[in-house]
Scaffold this motif. Structure first.
Motif, PDB file in Angstrom:
ATOM      1  N   ASP A  87      21.284 -17.306  -9.947  1.00 23.50           N
ATOM      2  CA  ASP A  87      20.496 -16.322 -10.640  1.00 23.50           C
ATOM      3  C   ASP A  87      21.852 -15.215 -11.946  1.00 23.50           C
ATOM      4  O   ASP A  87      21.367 -15.287 -12.400  1.00 23.50           O
ATOM      5  CB  ASP A  87      19.534 -15.248  -9.842  1.00 23.50           C
ATOM      6  N   ASP A 102      14.789 -17.081 -21.367  1.00 21.96           N
ATOM      7  CA  ASP A 102      14.069 -16.797 -19.860  1.00 21.96           C
ATOM      8  C   ASP A 102      14.954 -18.440 -20.102  1.00 21.96           C
ATOM      9  O   ASP A 102      14.612 -19.323 -20.410  1.00 21.96           O
ATOM     10  CB  ASP A 102      13.832 -16.200 -19.064  1.00 21.96           C
ATOM     11  N   ILE A 104      15.304 -20.628 -15.759  1.00 26.55           N
ATOM     12  CA  ILE A 104      14.355 -21.138 -14.756  1.00 26.55           C
ATOM     13  C   ILE A 104      14.432 -22.879 -14.660  1.00 26.55           C
ATOM     14  O   ILE A 104      14.947 -23.253 -14.849  1.00 26.55           O
ATOM     15  CB  ILE A 104      12.675 -20.879 -14.662  1.00 26.55           C
ATOM     16  N   ILE A 112       9.359 -21.654  -8.787  1.00 26.90           N
ATOM     17  CA  ILE A 112      10.317 -20.657  -9.351  1.00 26.90           C
ATOM     18  C   ILE A 112      11.735 -21.069  -8.804  1.00 26.90           C
ATOM     19  O   ILE A 112      11.367 -19.796  -7.759  1.00 26.90           O
ATOM     20  CB  ILE A 112      10.013 -20.271  -9.892  1.00 26.90           C
ATOM     21  N   SER A 115      16.190 -18.085 -11.440  1.00 24.30           N
ATOM     22  CA  SER A 115      15.849 -17.818 -13.902  1.00 24.30           C
ATOM     23  C   SER A 115      16.374 -16.283 -13.660  1.00 24.30           C
ATOM     24  O   SER A 115      17.618 -15.753 -12.727  1.00 24.30           O
ATOM     25  CB  SER A 115      14.500 -16.850 -13.269  1.00 24.30           C
ATOM     26  N   ARG A 117      15.771 -13.876 -15.713  1.00 27.08           N
ATOM     27  CA  ARG A 117      15.476 -12.486 -15.155  1.00 27.08           C
ATOM     28  C   ARG A 117      14.521 -12.565 -14.359  1.00 27.08           C
ATOM     29  O   ARG A 117      14.000 -13.245 -13.734  1.00 27.08           O
ATOM     30  CB  ARG A 117      13.939 -12.755 -16.427  1.00 27.08           C
ATOM     31  N   ARG A 118      14.967 -11.609 -13.828  1.00 26.85           N
ATOM     32  CA  ARG A 118      14.471 -11.260 -11.963  1.00 26.85           C
ATOM     33  C   ARG A 118      12.793 -11.251 -12.074  1.00 26.85           C
ATOM     34  O   ARG A 118      11.431 -10.727 -12.689  1.00 26.85           O
ATOM     35  CB  ARG A 118      14.729  -9.872 -11.532  1.00 26.85           C
ATOM     36  N   ARG A 119      11.918 -12.233 -11.336  1.00 26.05           N
ATOM     37  CA  ARG A 119      11.242 -12.113 -11.115  1.00 26.05           C
ATOM     38  C   ARG A 119      10.807 -12.496  -9.180  1.00 26.05           C
ATOM     39  O   ARG A 119      11.478 -12.568  -8.560  1.00 26.05           O
ATOM     40  CB  ARG A 119      10.423 -13.962 -11.153  1.00 26.05           C
ATOM     41  N   SER A 121       9.869 -13.782  -5.716  1.00 32.09           N
ATOM     42  CA  SER A 121       9.355 -14.776  -4.930  1.00 32.09           C
ATOM     43  C   SER A 121       8.583 -15.407  -4.654  1.00 32.09           C
ATOM     44  O   SER A 121       7.745 -15.153  -4.775  1.00 32.09           O
ATOM     45  CB  SER A 121      10.166 -14.024  -3.534  1.00 32.09           C
ATOM     46  N   GLN A 123       6.842 -17.206  -6.636  1.00 34.23           N
ATOM     47  CA  GLN A 123       6.332 -17.187  -8.418  1.00 34.23           C
ATOM     48  C   GLN A 123       6.361 -18.507  -8.968  1.00 34.23           C
ATOM     49  O   GLN A 123       7.320 -19.447  -8.989  1.00 34.23           O
ATOM     50  CB  GLN A 123       6.657 -16.088  -9.166  1.00 34.23           C
ATOM     51  N   ASN A 145       3.307 -15.095 -22.836  1.00 30.58           N
ATOM     52  CA  ASN A 145       4.147 -14.517 -21.840  1.00 30.58           C
ATOM     53  C   ASN A 145       3.007 -12.965 -20.607  1.00 30.58           C
ATOM     54  O   ASN A 145       3.228 -12.342 -22.237  1.00 30.58           O
ATOM     55  CB  ASN A 145       5.466 -14.298 -21.803  1.00 30.58           C
ATOM     56  N   ILE A 147       4.190 -11.293 -19.256  1.00 34.29           N
ATOM     57  CA  ILE A 147       5.354  -9.853 -19.044  1.00 34.29           C
ATOM     58  C   ILE A 147       4.806  -9.179 -19.780  1.00 34.29           C
ATOM     59  O   ILE A 147       5.048  -8.177 -20.515  1.00 34.29           O
ATOM     60  CB  ILE A 147       6.220 -10.054 -18.666  1.00 34.29           C
TER      61      ILE A 147
END
Length: 898
Positions: A87, A102, A104, A112, A115, A117-119, A121, A123, A145, A147
């Motif tokens: 990460d 991002d 990934i 995933i 990545s 960007r924080r996601r 666990s 996902q 997206n 988000i």
């Protein structure tokens, strides 16, 4: 009958002209429409190509980032299975670019792993990578997206080094479209990214309802050949000009459309104006035709009346004892009496009603009617025409039988002319005898005047030669010394201050030595003319000898006024000269001495101005300097440096340092520039700006330049074979040194490949003895050496030199490069120079790069190479070898990883 035919001709001609106007207007409008359509096509095609290039650059940047992940992880000693470390690495790489949002890593189940960007666990991606034929890369989207709510493209790349793991980059479509919009899309043009099946990926302006949908009528299904075509909207029927281009990813196409009504709006406005102008012109021509027909009808009536009046006039004038003649308002003969014909017997056959006055006079003169016209036929005709056109006055003419006739002309009320001819032969005989007696008296008086004038002129010539320079016609030292003493007294009496300007031409001796004294003399005459034009009172200018001149300045604000005058003189004399087929560029240096109230001695003032002149030359020439009491010490210091220069080369006090040069496109090191340094055993480091002008004055630069050439070629052999070395040449080396032999010997001794050697010359060298320098540079070019024009844009830049001289590279002066990020004008200049060099097959180097903004600006402008403190300061050859080796290792590593 003749009047009827004229009126018919006018009517027919008018009809033909109107038809021609109509046909010409139609052809012009058709041609203008074709031209407008062609211009619109070309503009749209260029815009589409620019958008495609920008899109490819962004996709390549994303693709390159994904491809470099295995190498980056290997260099960081981590694996995709280290979540925390992965990460951090992805996050650090993600911050370096705006091309994607991002990065990934997903496993074979689309889970995933890591990545930027924080996601949460575990996902998963919003799509299934297992259904994609990535091989090795694929584009997915558009997808929203969850988000951010923005539409995005996903670039997927299968990494062979990591079995089952796929690298994915999320590219925000709003950001991508903003970058594409910066390519300069014309107003009114719509930009779309579409799939070959008609799916809308993104559009500018944004279309929320259509994004992600497949549209059967989409233009993206059209062949992506980059050619503009006319498209019709199936709903509105609006005709648009469209173009479809592909991209590096075949599944993504660029579509640009623009309504034809907007593209052809200017043409329609011009069309309406043209039609209006043609209509007005046709109406004016028709009106003129009607007016002309009416005028012809009136003329027909006038001619009828004139015929009747002429019969009455003939009877009246035949009874006159003098010759009588009448002309109408058009200077055509109406009638004359028999006495007139008797006087002009030779021209009688031509005296017919209707003949013009000029035609009758010309035919009569050619037939011999006027004997005095045999030497100047046109002059006699002109004088008679002038009398006739004035309509007043008289003129005497000699006839072939010896008689003299007095001609008189008078205007009539209707614009015609009547004339009388009187025999004045007895009067002329008496006047001739009187004139002969008067002429003899005048000759005696004139002879006395001539003798007196010759004596006066001889005395004036002797005085002038004793007090003026024979070459420039300016006052010489003797006369100037007298005028200077007189001006000192006048300045004291009137409350003014006197300043003496003492000037000479820089390197004038070089002009005499290389081009000869005739060219030097012609140059001095031109300099004297320019100098006199700079001064309000030419009597205050003098030539003291050689290339030395002096000017007296009288003003209350001294030395400010003298310095202002000096700047004007330096600018005027510094303009290039065209002398006897040579283009010569010389400058002038000026010393200023201001007379103090307590000191009114002319000789002391001349000495002070001479010292100030020497100081100005020591500061680099082409400048002025006012006398200061401490200048004696500066003069002694300069003489000391001149003496030390004689021992600098034998004493091994010189050294070379090397400043790196980088390629802007590849960011790779491509060479070094050799720079001369002098470390004096007592004075320490002496700036090149101080000692190089002195070395050029004393011509020691020839031997010093030979040492630099040999040493730099030897040092260049220590560097890798793909790096070049650049060496500066002084104009003195080109003019007085056998530089061709020196370069050949240096290459032979060192074994250096000539293609690695670049010789830099200044624009001043091109203006001085350009034919000789052209031959020298051409011989160097045949050896394989590269020729570089240094500091382009700071001197008397001439585009003709880029065409005439065998140049390989242009170095753009750092003044323009540093201002590129501050002043749009400088950026435009650099862009123009880079484009011109590219068209001429030359490369360009941007000098003085000190910031990353300047680096990016130089790269955008199209420059080939860059040099400056941001990239590296001048270093020793050992350090240069180390840096070159390290840079090669980094380059090979990156290339292998890619």
């Amino acid at each position: 009958m003749i009047w009827h035919r004229l009126k018919l001709t006018v009517a027919t001609g008018t009809a033909i002209i109107l038809l021609i106007i109509a046909a010409g207007t139609a052809a012009l409008l058709d041609q203008a429409e074709r031209a407008a359509m062609l211009a619109a096509r070309i503009s749209l095609e260029r815009s589409a190509q620019a958008v495609e290039n920008a899109l490819n650059r962004q996709l390549l940047q994303v693709h390159g980032a994904l491809a470099s992940l295995p190498t980056l992880f290997a260099a960081s000693s981590i694996t995709p299975m280290d979540p925390s470390a992965v990460d951090d690495v992805l996050r650090g790489l993600n911050f370096q670019t705006l091309a994607y949002r991002d990065l990934i890593l997903v496993d074979s189940h689309d889970t995933i792993l890591a990545s930027a960007r924080r996601r949460p666990s575990g996902q998963k991606l919003p799509f299934d990578t297992r259904t994609l034929n990535i091989g090795p890369a694929a584009l997915v989207g558009p997808l929203r997206n969850a988000i951010t709510g923005d539409w995005s493209l996903y670039v997927c790349r299968s990494l062979v080094a990591w079995s089952g793991i796929t690298a994915v980059a999320e590219v925000p479509l709003p950001t991508l479209m903003e970058l594409l919009a910066e390519t300069g899309i014309p107003p009114g043009v719509k930009l779309q990214l579409e799939r070959p099946d008609g799916m809308l990926v993104a559009s500018l302006p944004h279309n929320e309802t259509e994004t992600g949908k497949v549209r059967p009528s989409a233009l993206g299904t059209h062949t992506a050949d980059g050619k503009a075509f006319v498209a019709i909207n199936p709903v509105t029927g609006e005709r648009s000009l469209a173009i479809v281009r592909g991209s590096l990813y075949g599944s993504l196409r660029v579509v640009l459309t623009a309504p034809l009504t907007k593209l052809l709006s200017d043409w329609k406005r011009d069309r309406d104006n043209t039609i209006a102008a043609a209509t007005v012109g046709a109406l004016l021509i028709a009106a003129f035709s009607l007016a002309l027909i009416a005028a012809l009808r009136q003329r027909e009536k006038v001619e009828s009346e004139r015929s009747r009046s002429q019969k009455v006039l003939v009877n009246a004038i035949e009874a006159m004892s003098e010759g009588f003649v009448m002309w109408d308002e058009n200077d055509r003969l109406v009638t004359c009496n028999e006495r007139y014909r008797d006087l002009y017997r030779i021209s009688a056959p031509f005296i017919e009603p209707g003949i013009s006055f000029e035609e009758l006079v010309r035919k009569a003169a050619q037939a011999g009617q006027y004997p005095e016209a045999k030497d100047d036929l046109e002059g006699l005709i002109t004088s008679m025409l002038q009398l006739h056109h004035r309509g007043r006055g008289s003129l005497e003419r000699l006839l072939p039988d010896g008689r003299w006739v007095l001609m008189k002309e008078r205007r009539t009320a209707d614009g015609g002319t009547v004339g009388t001819r009187t025999d004045i032969t007895p009067l002329k005989t008496m006047l001739r005898e009187l004139a002969e007696a008067n002429e003899r008296a005048n000759e005696a008086t004139a002879e006395a005047h001539r003798q007196n004038a010759a004596l006066t002129e001889r005395e004036r010539r002797i005085w002038f030669l004793a007090h003026h320079d024979d070459l420039t016609r300016l006052p010489n030292r003797v006369l100037f010394r007298e005028r200077l003493a007189s001006a000192l007294g006048k300045a004291t009496a009137e409350g003014d201050k006197l300043a003496l300007l003492y000037l000479d031409l820089d390197r004038f001796k070089d002009v005499n030595d290389t081009l000869g004294h005739p060219v030097g003399d012609a140059l001095l005459r031109t300099v004297a003319e320019r100098l006199s034009n700079c001064v309000n009172d030419p009597d205050r200018v003098a030539r003291l000898g050689g290339d030395e001149f002096a000017v007296v300045s009288l003003a209350q604000n001294q030395p400010a006024d003298a310095e202002q005058l000096s700047a004007k003189i330096i600018e005027e004399l510094g303009q290039p000269y065209s002398i006897l087929g040579h283009t010569i560029s010389v400058s002038a240096s000026i010393g200023i001495a201001v007379a103090m109230p307590e000191s009114q001695d002319a000789d002391a003032l001349l000495k002070q101005a001479d010292l100030a002149l020497y100081q100005a030359k020591g500061k680099g020439r082409a400048r002025f300097c006012a006398f200061e009491p401490g200048m004696d010490a500066h003069l002694r210091d300069r003489l000391a440096i001149e003496g030390d220069l004689l021992h600098a080369l034998p004493g091994e006090q010189f050294e070379l340092v090397y400043q790196p040069i980088y390629n802007l496109a590849s960011e790779r090191l491509c060479g070094f520039e050799a720079l001369l340094r002098w470390r004096h055993p007592i004075r320490g480091f002496i700036s090149p700006a101080t000692f190089i002008p002195i070395a050029e004055d004393t011509r020691l630069i020839v031997d010093i330049g030979l040492w630099v050439l040999r040493r730099a070629c030897h040092d260049a052999c220590l560097l890798p074979d793909d790096l070049k070395i650049a060496i500066n040449l002084s104009p003195i080396q080109l003019a007085f040194g056998d530089i061709v032999a020196a370069v050949s010997q240096a290459l032979e001794e060192s074994g250096l490949n000539p293609a690695r050697l670049e010789l830099e010359i200044t624009e001043t060298a091109l203006f001085t003895n350009d034919q000789h320098n052209l031959e020298v540079l051409s011989r160097l070019k045949l050896m394989g050496v590269k020729i570089v024009l240094d500091d382009f844009g700071t001197g008397y830049s001439s585009l003709s030199h880029l065409h005439l001289f065998p140049l390989d590279k242009i170095k753009i002066d750092q003044l323009f490069v540093r201002d590129m990020t501050l002043r749009p004008e400088s950026a435009i200049i650099v862009n123009a120079i880079a484009m011109l060099a590219f068209r001429l097959g030359m490369t360009t180097t941007a000098e003085g790069i000190e910031t990353t903004e300047q680096w990016e600006a130089a790269r955008r402008s199209g420059c080939t190479e860059a040099q400056g403190y941001l990239l590296g300061k001048p270093i020793s050859i050992d350090t240069a070898v180390t840096i070159a080796a390290a840079h090669r290792c980094v380059t090979e590593t990156v290339s292998g990883a890619t």
